[in-house]
Design an enzyme around this catalytic site. Sequence first.
Site, short mmCIF file in Angstrom:
data_model
loop_
_atom_site.label_atom_id
_atom_site.label_comp_id
_atom_site.label_asym_id
_atom_site.label_seq_id
_atom_site.Cartn_x
_atom_site.Cartn_y
_atom_site.Cartn_z
N HIS A 80 -6.79 35.58 -20.46
CA HIS A 80 -8.04 34.70 -20.66
C HIS A 80 -8.88 34.87 -22.66
O HIS A 80 -8.90 36.19 -22.70
CB HIS A 80 -9.00 35.82 -19.50
CG HIS A 80 -8.67 35.33 -19.04
ND1 HIS A 80 -9.51 35.41 -17.30
CD2 HIS A 80 -7.79 34.36 -18.13
CE1 HIS A 80 -8.99 34.56 -16.15
NE2 HIS A 80 -7.49 34.15 -16.61
N TYR A 209 -19.32 36.45 -13.62
CA TYR A 209 -19.70 37.46 -13.45
C TYR A 209 -21.53 36.75 -13.61
O TYR A 209 -22.45 36.48 -13.99
CB TYR A 209 -20.92 38.81 -14.69
CG TYR A 209 -19.28 39.13 -14.76
CD1 TYR A 209 -17.81 38.88 -15.63
CD2 TYR A 209 -19.13 40.64 -15.10
CE1 TYR A 209 -16.57 39.86 -15.83
CE2 TYR A 209 -18.21 41.28 -14.89
CZ TYR A 209 -17.04 41.09 -15.34
OH TYR A 209 -15.82 41.55 -15.64
N PRO A 302 -17.42 50.43 -12.19
CA PRO A 302 -15.77 48.49 -12.19
C PRO A 302 -16.78 47.54 -13.59
O PRO A 302 -15.64 46.31 -13.69
CB PRO A 302 -16.11 48.48 -11.12
CG PRO A 302 -16.21 49.16 -10.34
CD PRO A 302 -17.54 49.56 -10.76
N LYS A 306 -13.56 48.91 -17.23
CA LYS A 306 -13.03 50.19 -18.18
C LYS A 306 -12.19 50.95 -17.65
O LYS A 306 -11.32 51.60 -18.36
CB LYS A 306 -14.25 50.31 -18.76
CG LYS A 306 -14.94 49.76 -19.37
CD LYS A 306 -14.17 48.90 -21.37
CE LYS A 306 -14.31 47.43 -22.03
NZ LYS A 306 -13.29 47.09 -22.21
N TYR A 392 -16.23 44.40 -24.18
CA TYR A 392 -15.15 43.80 -23.06
C TYR A 392 -13.84 44.68 -23.69
O TYR A 392 -13.02 44.47 -22.70
CB TYR A 392 -16.36 42.67 -22.43
CG TYR A 392 -14.92 42.30 -21.47
CD1 TYR A 392 -14.33 41.87 -21.24
CD2 TYR A 392 -16.24 42.55 -20.32
CE1 TYR A 392 -13.73 41.56 -19.76
CE2 TYR A 392 -15.38 42.31 -18.43
CZ TYR A 392 -14.08 41.69 -18.12
OH TYR A 392 -14.01 41.66 -17.48
P1 FAS Z 1 -6.14 57.97 -10.01
O1 FAS Z 1 -7.03 57.44 -9.36
O2 FAS Z 1 -4.91 55.94 -9.89
O3 FAS Z 1 -4.86 59.01 -9.87
C1 FAS Z 1 -4.31 60.16 -9.77
C2 FAS Z 1 -3.28 60.77 -8.85
O4 FAS Z 1 -3.63 61.99 -9.01
C3 FAS Z 1 -3.13 59.64 -7.55
O5 FAS Z 1 -2.19 59.13 -6.89
C4 FAS Z 1 -3.50 60.92 -6.62
O6 FAS Z 1 -3.54 60.65 -4.94
C5 FAS Z 1 -3.58 62.39 -7.51
N1 FAS Z 1 -3.55 63.26 -7.03
C6 FAS Z 1 -5.19 63.22 -6.34
N2 FAS Z 1 -5.01 65.13 -6.21
C7 FAS Z 1 -3.74 65.68 -6.09
C8 FAS Z 1 -3.12 66.52 -6.22
N3 FAS Z 1 -4.41 67.96 -5.27
N4 FAS Z 1 -1.70 66.86 -6.35
C9 FAS Z 1 -0.83 66.18 -6.44
N5 FAS Z 1 -1.37 64.14 -7.26
C10 FAS Z 1 -3.15 64.01 -6.44
N6 FAS Z 1 -11.47 49.77 -12.59
C11 FAS Z 1 -11.53 48.63 -12.80
O7 FAS Z 1 -11.35 48.84 -13.92
N7 FAS Z 1 -12.03 48.13 -12.26
C12 FAS Z 1 -11.84 47.88 -10.73
O8 FAS Z 1 -11.81 47.36 -9.69
C13 FAS Z 1 -11.79 48.99 -10.56
N8 FAS Z 1 -11.89 49.47 -8.94
C14 FAS Z 1 -11.51 50.50 -8.17
C15 FAS Z 1 -11.69 50.99 -7.15
C16 FAS Z 1 -11.32 51.79 -6.46
C17 FAS Z 1 -11.65 52.10 -4.88
C18 FAS Z 1 -11.24 53.67 -7.25
C19 FAS Z 1 -11.24 54.72 -6.67
C20 FAS Z 1 -10.93 52.82 -8.46
C21 FAS Z 1 -11.38 51.68 -9.46
N9 FAS Z 1 -10.64 51.85 -10.35
C22 FAS Z 1 -11.49 49.92 -11.03
C23 FAS Z 1 -10.66 53.10 -11.62
C24 FAS Z 1 -9.23 52.98 -11.36
O9 FAS Z 1 -8.77 51.67 -11.72
C25 FAS Z 1 -8.70 53.81 -12.35
O10 FAS Z 1 -9.96 53.81 -13.40
C26 FAS Z 1 -7.53 54.31 -12.33
O11 FAS Z 1 -6.81 54.43 -11.04
C27 FAS Z 1 -7.20 55.24 -13.05
O12 FAS Z 1 -6.10 56.04 -13.33
P2 FAS Z 1 -6.36 57.79 -13.51
O13 FAS Z 1 -6.46 57.95 -14.24
O14 FAS Z 1 -4.38 57.40 -13.20
O15 FAS Z 1 -6.32 57.58 -11.24
C1 PHB Z 2 -11.15 43.14 -11.05
O1 PHB Z 2 -10.72 42.32 -10.82
O2 PHB Z 2 -10.52 43.42 -9.98
C2 PHB Z 2 -12.07 43.48 -11.79
C3 PHB Z 2 -11.95 42.53 -12.55
C4 PHB Z 2 -13.37 42.81 -13.61
C5 PHB Z 2 -13.89 43.80 -13.31
C6 PHB Z 2 -13.96 44.85 -11.95
C7 PHB Z 2 -12.57 44.23 -11.50
O3 PHB Z 2 -14.98 44.53 -14.35
#
Ligand code: FAS
Ligand code: PHB
Length: 399
Positions: A80, A209, A302, A306, A392
Amino acid sequence: MIQPARATARTQVAVIGAGPAGLLLAHLLAQDGIDTIVVETRTQEYVAARIRAGILESASVELLTAAGLGDGIAAHGDEHRGIYLQWPGERHHLDFVDLVGRSVWVYGQTQVQHDLVVASEAAGRAVIYGVTDTALHDLDTDRPSVTFTTADGASERIEADVVVGCDGSFGPSRSAMPASVRRTWERTYPYSWLGVLADVAPSTDELIYGWHPDGFALHSMRSADVSRLYLQVPNGTDVDAWSDDRIWDSLQTRLGEGIDGWSLAAGPITEKSVLPMRSFVQSPLRHDRLFLAGDAAHIVPPTGAKGLNLAIGDVALLAPALAAWLRSGDRSLADAYSDTALRRIWRCEHFSWWMTSMLHTSADPFDAQLQLSQLRWVTSSNAGAAGLAENYAGLPFGF
Ligand code: FAS
Ligand code: PHB
């Protein structure tokens, strides 16, 4: 009761968490000849199925591609040039390539996670899923370790040179940092996002947005056939209180009001959930032999897309730092990791807060006028637009 003897494994880097940060770190370290063992509390299927981020910065795409993880992005990613910002009656495109020479990619976190798992399995790397009772030990010695209980109830220990917490918001690593050295900053926002995944072609070529008096809305996507959309909702919203019709009506209003000739295509909603909005940073990201990376160290709302990119950015710094230390004893990059990572983390924290504050409405009419004024400025001033584009589209990892 005599405790059963713990089976003990030995590795160079013990990684807690098999999300994108943990698996990417293990992948990059393996490319530098560093041995790792990853422990994960969920099942592989659970981690793979989580619907999360959707946008990759160019720097993230370049890093993943250089690491041999770019085939999926090249085949299924969608590049994009920018995004649309809008409010009732006006929609404006910000072209990041024209403004700052960088694009972004639509490629879901589930796809990134899949690519990492495929690479991990192909390399035969050790990832232990379904563990419980994860605990960190002796982090201030040269023999730190991680203990845990396996899915079949066995007590195990991993002895390592270094432990890296990639265990997200609720893992044990954050609190394993001594309270005497750790400092945290946190902000909880007075609203949440209701996110939906729908089997319908996106009604836009690039993300929209949308500011609206009823609340913010975002039109994103996952492919030519799958749309990803979000609505600002009050904290504590029960997702079941939002029927599919109510979701589509609200999205049409918030994204379509006053936009002549445009309408939002509705379709079957296959997933919906409510995501709270929070900013969080913990510092330092390193104490002795414990390092933090990804959501274990920071959380962003989100709105700035980032979260995943910050996790990739941390690992892009940490992997070469640990490789230099463990292969040649050069600790300089490891010693600098926390300060270097925190510069980019705080830049992304600010940008995510700024985007969130500009686009999410409250009952305060003065705030609404400030937000509309900021949106008009960002979409009409080259300086304003370039500022948003630079953040961004992403700043260099070493920023
Ligand atoms: P993660 O949370 O992905 O991974 C951490 C891992 O550690 C998990 O698999 C967990 O099960 C494991 N863990 C936890 N405790 C443990 C323990 N005691 N022992 C062993 N393992 C354990 N970011 C965006 O940019 N856009 C979005 O739209 C967006 N939507 C999101 C929606 C939700 C519901 C959440 C929670 C986050 C969202 N994020 C979004 C942010 C997300 O993408 C994170 O930035 C990304 O997953 C970060 O990756 P990790 O640091 O690997 O953490
Ligand atoms: C998504 O596609 O999940 C998304 C994209 C942009 C954002 C947040 C989430 O700022």
